[in-house]
Design an enzyme around this catalytic site. Structure first.
Site, mmCIF file in Angstrom:
data_model
loop_
_atom_site.group_PDB
_atom_site.id
_atom_site.type_symbol
_atom_site.label_atom_id
_atom_site.label_comp_id
_atom_site.label_asym_id
_atom_site.label_seq_id
_atom_site.Cartn_x
_atom_site.Cartn_y
_atom_site.Cartn_z
ATOM 1 N N LYS A 84 0.783 -19.893 -6.483
ATOM 2 C CA LYS A 84 1.199 -20.828 -7.540
ATOM 3 C C LYS A 84 0.736 -20.315 -8.909
ATOM 4 C CE LYS A 84 3.502 -23.790 -5.129
ATOM 5 N NZ LYS A 84 4.954 -23.901 -5.250
ATOM 6 N N SER A 106 1.275 -26.794 -8.804
ATOM 7 C CA SER A 106 0.323 -27.646 -8.102
ATOM 8 C C SER A 106 -1.006 -27.678 -8.840
ATOM 9 C CB SER A 106 0.117 -27.061 -6.704
ATOM 10 O OG SER A 106 -1.038 -27.595 -6.131
ATOM 11 N N TYR A 126 -2.241 -19.471 -0.881
ATOM 12 C CA TYR A 126 -1.248 -20.422 -1.388
ATOM 13 C C TYR A 126 -1.505 -20.722 -2.865
ATOM 14 C CZ TYR A 126 0.514 -24.967 -2.679
ATOM 15 O OH TYR A 126 1.084 -25.990 -3.385
HETATM 16 C C1 UD1 Z 1 -1.540 -30.489 -0.683
HETATM 17 C C2 UD1 Z 1 -0.256 -29.720 -0.509
HETATM 18 C C3 UD1 Z 1 -0.272 -28.541 -1.419
HETATM 19 C C4 UD1 Z 1 -0.522 -29.013 -2.845
HETATM 20 C C5 UD1 Z 1 -1.831 -29.788 -2.909
HETATM 21 C C6 UD1 Z 1 -2.136 -30.368 -4.264
HETATM 22 C C7 UD1 Z 1 0.813 -29.762 1.672
HETATM 23 C C8 UD1 Z 1 0.890 -29.161 3.021
HETATM 24 N N1 UD1 Z 1 -0.121 -29.274 0.867
HETATM 25 O O1 UD1 Z 1 -2.648 -29.688 -0.283
HETATM 26 O O2 UD1 Z 1 0.974 -27.898 -1.328
HETATM 27 O O3 UD1 Z 1 -0.624 -27.896 -3.686
HETATM 28 O O4 UD1 Z 1 -1.710 -30.878 -2.017
HETATM 29 O O5 UD1 Z 1 -3.437 -30.902 -4.214
HETATM 30 O O6 UD1 Z 1 1.570 -30.639 1.343
HETATM 31 N N2 UD1 Z 1 -7.354 -33.416 5.541
HETATM 32 C C9 UD1 Z 1 -8.060 -33.866 6.619
HETATM 33 N N3 UD1 Z 1 -7.470 -33.816 7.852
HETATM 34 C C10 UD1 Z 1 -6.212 -33.321 8.048
HETATM 35 C C11 UD1 Z 1 -5.495 -32.849 6.924
HETATM 36 C C12 UD1 Z 1 -6.105 -32.914 5.694
HETATM 37 O O7 UD1 Z 1 -9.191 -34.320 6.489
HETATM 38 O O8 UD1 Z 1 -5.738 -33.283 9.196
HETATM 39 C C13 UD1 Z 1 -7.973 -33.501 4.216
HETATM 40 C C14 UD1 Z 1 -8.093 -32.149 3.522
HETATM 41 O O9 UD1 Z 1 -9.307 -31.547 3.841
HETATM 42 C C15 UD1 Z 1 -8.001 -32.569 2.064
HETATM 43 C C16 UD1 Z 1 -7.115 -33.805 2.064
HETATM 44 O O10 UD1 Z 1 -7.117 -34.285 3.406
HETATM 45 O O11 UD1 Z 1 -9.247 -32.945 1.605
HETATM 46 C C17 UD1 Z 1 -5.700 -33.507 1.666
HETATM 47 O O12 UD1 Z 1 -5.255 -32.414 2.454
HETATM 48 P P1 UD1 Z 1 -3.719 -32.005 2.502
HETATM 49 O O13 UD1 Z 1 -2.883 -33.214 2.742
HETATM 50 O O14 UD1 Z 1 -3.584 -30.865 3.455
HETATM 51 O O15 UD1 Z 1 -3.442 -31.585 1.010
HETATM 52 P P2 UD1 Z 1 -4.002 -30.382 0.139
HETATM 53 O O16 UD1 Z 1 -4.740 -29.400 0.943
HETATM 54 O O17 UD1 Z 1 -4.701 -31.015 -1.007
#
Ligand code: UD1
Length: 344
Positions: free
Chosen positions: A156, A127, A152
């Site tokens: 990795k 990742s 996490y």
């Molecule tokens: C995801 C992956 C991770 C991978 C990474 C690579 C999952 C669960 N996680 O993490 O395995 O290593 O991408 O970058 O698939 N957000 C919100 N509201 C929410 C959820 C998320 O605002 O309810 C925001 C987070 O703060 C972040 C963005 O959306 O800024 C993406 O979050 P998320 O989809 O959880 O991905 P990563 O944390 O980047």
């Protein structure tokens, strides 16, 4: 029929899309999954799309004896794609031991068994999280590995080190490490897509479920980051594009075309998109409103990261092709399909 490939976590989100692409490239696929974050129906979805039901066993990669029985039952596995892992940044902060056990022991088991069963190579799901917050964006593979911001992320980084140390010890197999940016989207048939068990931890499944009225408002984690609109930036990559890169990697490894015993590639689009931009793009692409509210930052989150994918573009001949809008439409089509099937 080409070689036999073991896909761990093959009932999961990226795993299932990769199984389809492997099958359409002629590979015979054996899937294992402990179903901790997936469902056995996914195997039906794979069969509907490809017309081929992959061999499937419910198995946890932490179960070394179970893995031995698997290799005995399916002799001649030539390559492994190792997806099976816990993957939620936020959850890992609260359950570090779960992450260390799941993500480290499983890889060690596979690496130990590979020479015994003459497996020639392993493609590893890494990742962009290994870069932490990069100093230079877009980030390329030569960027320094920074202290991880979450357990996490640390798993990795350690996984990558374990692979390098093992391969440099002159073990007779090769590895390709793929560093994914943020995979989103669903198969164009909407027969498979992302469906985490329980309340989604990651952005897009929560967003589509909120848009469907299942989850209330989407929480946007932070609008005070050092980014143009204050929300975090990621590089959202279409899951089918991502899956195709795995087939190229397996071909390369098994045909002996790798330039080094361990190779590492970024898989991203090269485009950074903020959380608020993503919500906007979804609304424009689908015409569906997303209820959301701004809340505080989430622990362990990286502020901004997007890929320099030039190495994968040039060496693998792979490029992310799907647009963000088409990808978001595929997410919505998948969510509608889940409703039609009475699942969500
Ligand atoms: C995801 C992956 C991770 C991978 C990474 C690579 C999952 C669960 N996680 O993490 O395995 O290593 O991408 O970058 O698939 N957000 C919100 N509201 C929410 C959820 C998320 O605002 O309810 C925001 C987070 O703060 C972040 C963005 O959306 O800024 C993406 O979050 P998320 O989809 O959880 O991905 P990563 O944390 O980047």
């Amino acid at each position: 029929m080409k070689d036999k490939i073991l896909v761990t976590g093959g009932a999961g989100y990226i795993g299932s899309h990769t199984v389809i692409e492997l099958q359409s490239a002629g590979y015979e696929v054996v899937v294992i999954d402990n179903l901790s974050n997936s469902n056995v129906d996914v195997i039906d979805g794979i069969e509907k799309i490809s017309g081929i039901r992959p061999a499937f066993e419910i198995l946890d990669c932490n179960d070394c004896n179970g893995l031995k029985e698997l290799f005995d039952k399916y002799p001649g596995i030539k390559g492994i794609i190792h997806f099976a892992a816990s993957k939620a940044v936020g959850e890992s902060v609260h359950k570090p031991l779960l992450y260390y056990r799941n993500n480290l022991v499983s890889l060690i088991n596979l690496l130990e068994l590979m020479p015994l069963y003459h497996v020639k190579g392993i493609v590893f799901s890494s990742s962009c999280t290994v870069y932490g917050q990069p100093d230079i964006l877009p980030v390329d593979e030569n960027a320094p590995i920074k202290p991880a911001l979450s357990p996490y992320g640390n798993t990795k980084q350690i996984n990558e080190e374990i692979i390098r140390d093992t391969i440099y010890s002159k073990i007779p197999y090769k590895s390709i490490i793929l560093r994914y940016f943020n995979p989103i989207g669903a198969h164009p048939t909407a027969e498979i897509g992302e469906l985490p068990n329980g309340v989604p931890q990651n952005l897009v499944p929560f967003l589509t479920q909120a848009a469907m009225g299942i989850r209330g408002e989407l929480s946007v984690f932070g609008d005070d980051y050092d980014t143009p609109d204050g929300s975090c930036i990621r590089d959202y990559i279409n899951v089918v594009d991502l899956a195709k890169a795995h087939v190229i990697a397996v071909d390369r490894m098994l045909k002996g075309q790798s330039e080094a015993d361990v190779e590492t590639f970024n898989l991203g689009t090269g485009r950074g998109v903020s959380v608020l931009e993503l919500i906007n793009s979804f609304e424009k692409a689908t015409g569906v409103k997303v209820p959301y509210k701004i809340v505080g930052r989430r622990e362990g989150d990286i502020e901004k990261v997007w890929a320099n994918p030039a190495h994968a573009n040039n060496v693998l001949g792979w490029t992310a092709k799907e647009t963000l809008e088409d990808t978001l439409r595929s997410c919505w089509k998948w969510q509608l399909k889940l409703r039609e099937r009475g699942i969500m």
